[in-house]
Design a protein around this motif. Structure first.
Motif, PDB file in Angstrom:
ATOM      1  N   PHE A  73      54.182  28.485  34.494  1.00  0.00           N
ATOM      2  CA  PHE A  73      53.192  27.646  35.168  1.00  0.00           C
ATOM      3  C   PHE A  73      52.946  28.148  36.584  1.00  0.00           C
ATOM      4  O   PHE A  73      51.806  28.236  37.036  1.00  0.00           O
ATOM      5  N   LYS A  77      49.405  29.599  38.090  1.00  0.00           N
ATOM      6  CA  LYS A  77      48.739  28.864  39.168  1.00  0.00           C
ATOM      7  C   LYS A  77      48.611  29.712  40.425  1.00  0.00           C
ATOM      8  O   LYS A  77      47.615  29.608  41.149  1.00  0.00           O
ATOM      9  N   ASN A 125      43.557  28.794  35.439  1.00  0.00           N
ATOM     10  CA  ASN A 125      43.812  27.425  35.894  1.00  0.00           C
ATOM     11  C   ASN A 125      44.744  26.764  34.874  1.00  0.00           C
ATOM     12  O   ASN A 125      44.304  26.329  33.806  1.00  0.00           O
ATOM     13  N   LYS A 127      46.101  23.982  34.744  1.00  0.00           N
ATOM     14  CA  LYS A 127      45.837  22.566  34.505  1.00  0.00           C
ATOM     15  C   LYS A 127      44.934  22.376  33.289  1.00  0.00           C
ATOM     16  O   LYS A 127      45.040  21.380  32.577  1.00  0.00           O
ATOM     17  N   VAL A 130      47.155  22.797  30.108  1.00  0.00           N
ATOM     18  CA  VAL A 130      47.972  21.593  29.908  1.00  0.00           C
ATOM     19  C   VAL A 130      47.099  20.421  29.481  1.00  0.00           C
ATOM     20  O   VAL A 130      47.506  19.592  28.655  1.00  0.00           O
ATOM     21  N   PHE A 131      45.876  20.356  30.017  1.00  0.00           N
ATOM     22  CA  PHE A 131      44.939  19.293  29.642  1.00  0.00           C
ATOM     23  C   PHE A 131      44.645  19.322  28.143  1.00  0.00           C
ATOM     24  O   PHE A 131      44.707  18.296  27.460  1.00  0.00           O
ATOM     25  N   LEU A 205      45.312  24.226  44.104  1.00  0.00           N
ATOM     26  CA  LEU A 205      45.932  24.760  42.888  1.00  0.00           C
ATOM     27  C   LEU A 205      47.300  25.347  43.196  1.00  0.00           C
ATOM     28  O   LEU A 205      48.253  25.153  42.423  1.00  0.00           O
ATOM     29  N   THR A 208      49.771  22.626  43.374  1.00  0.00           N
ATOM     30  CA  THR A 208      49.899  21.780  42.196  1.00  0.00           C
ATOM     31  C   THR A 208      51.284  21.886  41.594  1.00  0.00           C
ATOM     32  O   THR A 208      51.839  22.981  41.445  1.00  0.00           O
ATOM     33  N   GLN A 210      53.985  21.051  38.321  1.00  0.00           N
ATOM     34  CA  GLN A 210      53.883  21.141  36.865  1.00  0.00           C
ATOM     35  C   GLN A 210      53.733  19.779  36.217  1.00  0.00           C
ATOM     36  O   GLN A 210      53.054  19.635  35.217  1.00  0.00           O
TER      37      GLN A 210
END
Length: 211
Positions: A73, A77, A125, A127, A130-131, A205, A208, A210
């Motif tokens: 991650f 990122k 990205n 995120k 994971v989304f 970012l 950010t 995890q």
């Protein structure tokens, strides 16, 4: 067969999620406003290509690595955040160069370059990965015979709807820019504002977590 449930709710949720502004929509709007609809479309197609990679990764379970591995991650990122900051610096330099000339260079960047900007911005990205891993399983039955295929089908639906929205942003930004007859100076400052926001997104970012 695929065990996909509540498709209508999935479509509505996806459309609402696409309305939330982020670096993707910012790139499309900025390029379309300063270089026209084709530039915005190139950015949108690059973003769609990046989203497709995320969809396949989620279907194959690769996104689970980002969700569970702090190292993976962090690597992704950092790459993504660094690239956004690099784009911000590049746009600042381009706007300064354009401001020192009497004629606005068109296009400032090739469509191929803009496409890759959209692709890399989206791809790196974490995120988004994971989304998809958290969002799409809600619409797939636990008894589905082929969850990976269901993931891909839902992902394609999400991506098609997203592309429609992205191209609407490109058209609206380009049309508004043309109707207002945006001057070179205005385009220069618009580019700088966009660059600043990319810098902010890049820093966010990088910060950010995890979880």
């Amino acid at each position: 067969m695929l065990g996909i449930e509540n498709v209508w709710l999935f479509v509505v949720s996806g459309l609402l999620l696409n309305l939330i502004p982020g670096p993707d929509s910012l790139l499309i709007a900025g390029r379309a406003a300063t270089q026209g609809f084709k530039a915005g479309s190139a950015a949108a197609l690059g973003i769609g290509s990046g989203t497709l990679i995320h969809i396949i990764a989620a279907a194959l379970g690769l996104s689970a690595v980002l969700a569970t591995s702090a190292t993976a991650f962090t690597v992704v990122k950092v790459l993504g955040g660094a690239y956004l900051i690099y784009m911000a610096i590049s746009m600042f330099r381009s706007s300064s160069a354009a401001g020192n000339t009497e004629v606005m260079q068109k296009p400032q960047a090739s469509l191929k370059r803009i496409y890759y900007q959209g692709f890399i911005t989206n791809l790196f990205n974490p995120k988004i990965a994971v989304f998809f891993l958290a969002f799409m399983p809600q619409f797939i039955s636990a008894s589905s015979d082929n969850k990976a295929l269901a993931f891909i089908v839902l992902g394609l639906i999400f991506n098609v709807n997203g592309m429609l929205w992205c191209h609407l942003i490109a058209w609206a930004s380009s049309s508004l820019s043309n109707k207002l007859s945006v001057s070179i100076t205005t385009k220069k400052w618009l580019s700088r504002v966009t660059a600043s926001l990319f810098g902010v997104f890049g820093i966010r970012l990088l910060l950010t977590s995890q979880s």
